[in-house]
Design a protein around this motif. Structure first.
Motif, PDB file in Angstrom:
ATOM      1  N   ARG A 172       0.818  -1.216   0.000  1.00 49.38           N
ATOM      2  CA  ARG A 172       0.000   0.000   0.000  1.00 49.38           C
ATOM      3  C   ARG A 172       0.856   1.273   0.000  1.00 49.38           C
ATOM      4  N   THR A 173       0.391   2.263  -0.773  1.00 49.01           N
ATOM      5  CA  THR A 173       0.935   3.616  -0.709  1.00 49.01           C
ATOM      6  C   THR A 173      -0.229   4.563  -0.444  1.00 49.01           C
ATOM      7  N   SER A 174       0.056   5.833  -0.256  1.00 49.85           N
ATOM      8  CA  SER A 174      -1.002   6.812  -0.007  1.00 49.85           C
ATOM      9  C   SER A 174      -1.483   7.487  -1.290  1.00 49.85           C
ATOM     10  N   VAL A 175      -0.913   7.089  -2.427  1.00 51.73           N
ATOM     11  CA  VAL A 175      -1.195   7.756  -3.693  1.00 51.73           C
ATOM     12  C   VAL A 175      -2.250   6.965  -4.474  1.00 51.73           C
ATOM     13  N   LEU A 176      -3.433   7.564  -4.620  1.00 52.70           N
ATOM     14  CA  LEU A 176      -4.527   6.882  -5.304  1.00 52.70           C
ATOM     15  C   LEU A 176      -4.202   6.580  -6.765  1.00 52.70           C
ATOM     16  N   ALA A 177      -3.319   7.388  -7.376  1.00 48.54           N
ATOM     17  CA  ALA A 177      -2.994   7.198  -8.791  1.00 48.54           C
ATOM     18  C   ALA A 177      -2.055   6.021  -9.035  1.00 48.54           C
ATOM     19  N   PRO A 221      -0.797   2.388  -9.623  1.00 49.86           N
ATOM     20  CA  PRO A 221      -1.567   1.297 -10.241  1.00 49.86           C
ATOM     21  C   PRO A 221      -2.199   0.348  -9.227  1.00 49.86           C
ATOM     22  N   GLY A 222      -1.447  -0.023  -8.187  1.00 48.25           N
ATOM     23  CA  GLY A 222      -1.981  -0.937  -7.181  1.00 48.25           C
ATOM     24  C   GLY A 222      -3.159  -0.348  -6.431  1.00 48.25           C
ATOM     25  N   MET A 223      -3.069   0.948  -6.112  1.00 46.04           N
ATOM     26  CA  MET A 223      -4.145   1.589  -5.378  1.00 46.04           C
ATOM     27  C   MET A 223      -5.362   1.834  -6.269  1.00 46.04           C
ATOM     28  N   ARG A 224      -5.109   2.080  -7.565  1.00 41.26           N
ATOM     29  CA  ARG A 224      -6.236   2.208  -8.493  1.00 41.26           C
ATOM     30  C   ARG A 224      -6.992   0.887  -8.581  1.00 41.26           C
ATOM     31  N   ARG A 225      -6.238  -0.188  -8.663  1.00 38.04           N
ATOM     32  CA  ARG A 225      -6.874  -1.511  -8.726  1.00 38.04           C
ATOM     33  C   ARG A 225      -7.614  -1.805  -7.421  1.00 38.04           C
ATOM     34  N   ARG A 226      -7.015  -1.445  -6.301  1.00 38.29           N
ATOM     35  CA  ARG A 226      -7.664  -1.677  -5.001  1.00 38.29           C
ATOM     36  C   ARG A 226      -9.009  -0.957  -4.936  1.00 38.29           C
ATOM     37  N   SER A 227      -9.042   0.287  -5.382  1.00 41.45           N
ATOM     38  CA  SER A 227     -10.286   1.052  -5.386  1.00 41.45           C
ATOM     39  C   SER A 227     -11.319   0.411  -6.307  1.00 41.45           C
ATOM     40  N   GLN A 228     -10.886  -0.067  -7.455  1.00 42.68           N
ATOM     41  CA  GLN A 228     -11.797  -0.726  -8.389  1.00 42.68           C
ATOM     42  C   GLN A 228     -12.471  -1.929  -7.723  1.00 42.68           C
ATOM     43  N   VAL A 229     -11.677  -2.687  -6.974  1.00 45.48           N
ATOM     44  CA  VAL A 229     -12.223  -3.901  -6.348  1.00 45.48           C
ATOM     45  C   VAL A 229     -13.211  -3.550  -5.239  1.00 45.48           C
ATOM     46  N   VAL A 230     -12.792  -2.693  -4.290  1.00 47.14           N
ATOM     47  CA  VAL A 230     -13.654  -2.449  -3.124  1.00 47.14           C
ATOM     48  C   VAL A 230     -14.845  -1.563  -3.461  1.00 47.14           C
ATOM     49  N   GLU A 231     -14.712  -0.718  -4.476  1.00 43.82           N
ATOM     50  CA  GLU A 231     -15.789   0.219  -4.794  1.00 43.82           C
ATOM     51  C   GLU A 231     -16.772  -0.324  -5.830  1.00 43.82           C
ATOM     52  N   HIS A 232     -16.336  -1.301  -6.647  1.00 44.54           N
ATOM     53  CA  HIS A 232     -17.202  -1.772  -7.727  1.00 44.54           C
ATOM     54  C   HIS A 232     -17.375  -3.293  -7.733  1.00 44.54           C
ATOM     55  N   GLU A 233     -16.282  -4.028  -7.734  1.00 42.03           N
ATOM     56  CA  GLU A 233     -16.391  -5.475  -7.912  1.00 42.03           C
ATOM     57  C   GLU A 233     -16.913  -6.178  -6.659  1.00 42.03           C
ATOM     58  N   MET A 234     -16.454  -5.781  -5.484  1.00 43.15           N
ATOM     59  CA  MET A 234     -16.978  -6.400  -4.264  1.00 43.15           C
ATOM     60  C   MET A 234     -18.445  -6.052  -4.020  1.00 43.15           C
ATOM     61  N   SER A 252     -15.131   1.994  -0.548  1.00 44.27           N
ATOM     62  CA  SER A 252     -14.237   3.137  -0.723  1.00 44.27           C
ATOM     63  C   SER A 252     -12.790   2.706  -0.525  1.00 44.27           C
ATOM     64  N   GLY A 253     -11.952   3.198  -1.461  1.00 45.30           N
ATOM     65  CA  GLY A 253     -10.516   3.012  -1.322  1.00 45.30           C
ATOM     66  C   GLY A 253      -9.823   4.279  -0.873  1.00 45.30           C
ATOM     67  N   GLY A 254     -10.607   5.339  -0.649  1.00 42.44           N
ATOM     68  CA  GLY A 254     -10.043   6.602  -0.194  1.00 42.44           C
ATOM     69  C   GLY A 254     -10.515   7.754  -1.059  1.00 42.44           C
ATOM     70  N   LYS A 255     -10.500   8.931  -0.492  1.00 42.62           N
ATOM     71  CA  LYS A 255     -10.859  10.164  -1.194  1.00 42.62           C
ATOM     72  C   LYS A 255      -9.672  11.124  -1.110  1.00 42.62           C
ATOM     73  N   GLY A 256      -9.093  11.464  -2.216  1.00 39.23           N
ATOM     74  CA  GLY A 256      -7.930  12.347  -2.212  1.00 39.23           C
ATOM     75  C   GLY A 256      -6.629  11.594  -2.069  1.00 39.23           C
ATOM     76  N   SER A 257      -6.601  10.645  -1.150  1.00 37.61           N
ATOM     77  CA  SER A 257      -5.434   9.772  -0.989  1.00 37.61           C
ATOM     78  C   SER A 257      -5.936   8.373  -0.678  1.00 37.61           C
ATOM     79  N   VAL A 297      -7.346   1.922   5.535  1.00 40.51           N
ATOM     80  CA  VAL A 297      -8.281   0.795   5.671  1.00 40.51           C
ATOM     81  C   VAL A 297      -9.371   0.918   4.605  1.00 40.51           C
ATOM     82  N   PRO A 298      -9.227   0.261   3.455  1.00 37.27           N
ATOM     83  CA  PRO A 298     -10.311   0.262   2.474  1.00 37.27           C
ATOM     84  C   PRO A 298     -11.469  -0.591   2.979  1.00 37.27           C
TER      85      PRO A 298
END
Length: 368
Positions: A16-21, A23-36, A56-61, A65-66
């Protein structure tokens, strides 16, 4: 398959990093916000057709804890408010918890914003929820909590606010059938809390219902309905409920003073005080306030403040707090409560918080 999605998010958490952009964090957001949410929605509908799922995978960063949750949108319009069931991934990627929990913030009518609940209030609310579940006969073998999720305040709040949690280790995700059974079981517990919440007037950490009502009434009188929070509860007590609480408090106060040898006259309908007491050579003016809250704040009118300041020290305040209000029948019934008596009631400025002001508009030289 939900199990594969849970495993993927935990692997992404380990890097994990704090940067939403990233690739890993983008994928994480895709999973928890849409696929799950899409994966569990059929199970959510099995529990209640009107419930929803979101994440939610985060807002801004990228958040520490997603999460992905299931909820009733009317009773929990946002993850900071109300009760819901949620998947919480720990910050290290070692486990995910299916948690029955609560929003960790509350609406403050003075600031018109959300503020964090105190840990002690969250724990009292957890105890209430566990007692409700136990009374319904749905108590699990043991109420399990979450030992650790992360270091920030939100993560710590999730831990404190959890009613019951099921832990899935990264290397021991159960079968799809078991994951579904766990969601349905936790959803049934959530339904019990929603039903009990509808009959409950006050929760620890909330503002007193009387304070909420007064602030909202002032907003409406001032034309500021836009300041009312969106979603959740508005006015907490109707007229019949307020009257039941008031009468019960006056009855308790009357008995207290009669037992102490005073003659008592109920004057609340015609005077800025509720009881007039007499016992030679003493005359006392008594203000009575009843509340389902802990009684830490009460609402006073300007007339009440002026009267009791004028008649100090021949006055008293009686607060009957923690009153139980039964809403199950056609007529609300108030009972119980703790009685607090303050003699020689000195109303100091630092104890008063103005709810509103009346402003005399100056005459204008020109009318448009």
């Amino acid at each position: 398959m939900l199990g594969a999605l849970l495993e993927e998010v935990m692997k992404l958490q380990s890097g994990r990093t704090s940067v939403l952009a990233d690739p890993g964090m983008r994928r994480r957001s895709q999973v928890v916000e849409h696929e799950m949410p899409a994966a569990i929605q059929p199970w959510v509908t099995e529990v209640s057709a009107g419930w929803s799922a979101e994440g939610s995978g985060g807002k801004g960063s990228a958040s520490e804890v997603p999460w992905t949750r299931l909820f009733d949108a009317e009773l929990s319009p946002r993850a900071t408010f109300g009760w819901y069931v949620v998947y919480l991934f720990d910050g290290e990627g070692s486990a995910v918890y299916l948690s029955l929990m609560q929003g960790t913030t509350m609406w403050n009518t003075a600031t018109k914003d959300f503020v964090f609940r105190e840990d002690a209030d969250l724990l009292r609310r957890v105890t209430w929820a566990q007692q409700v579940i136990e009374a319904a006969g749905l108590k699990p073998a043991a109420f399990d909590g979450i030992p650790y999720l992360g270091d920030n305040r939100l993560a710590r709040g999730y831990v404190t606010g959890t009613v019951h949690a099921i832990r899935y280790a990264a290397d021991a995700i159960p079968s799809e059938d078991q994951l579904q059974a766990d969601v349905v079981m936790m959803g049934e517990l959530l339904k019990v809390l929603y039903a009990a919440e509808a009959a409950t007037v006050f929760f620890p950490g909330d503002e007193a219902p009387e304070v909420v009502d007064a602030d909202l009434a002032v907003d409406e009188a001032a034309g500021n309905v836009r300041h009312r929070k969106k979603g959740g509860q508005g006015y907490r007590l109707n007229t019949a409920e307020k009257l039941a609480i008031e009468k019960h408090a006056v009855k308790r106060a009357t008995k207290y003073f009669r037992d102490a040898g005073y003659s008592v006259k109920d004057t609340g309908a015609t005077n800025p005080y509720d009881l007039l007491l007499a016992k030679e050579p003493e005359t006392l003016y008594v203000e009575v306030k009843g509340t389902t809250s802990l009684g830490e704040e009460v609402i006073l009118t300007r007339g009440e403040v002026e009267h009791h300041r004028t008649h100090y020290p021949n006055n008293a305040l009686v607060v009957v707090h923690s009153i139980v209000l039964d809403r199950s029948g056609p007529t609300p019934v108030a009972s119980g409560g703790e009685l607090v008596v303050i003699r020689e009631w000195d109303i100091t400025d630092d104890a008063l918080t103005p709810v509103s002001f009346r402003y005399r508009v100056p005459k204008q030289p020109e009318q448009l």
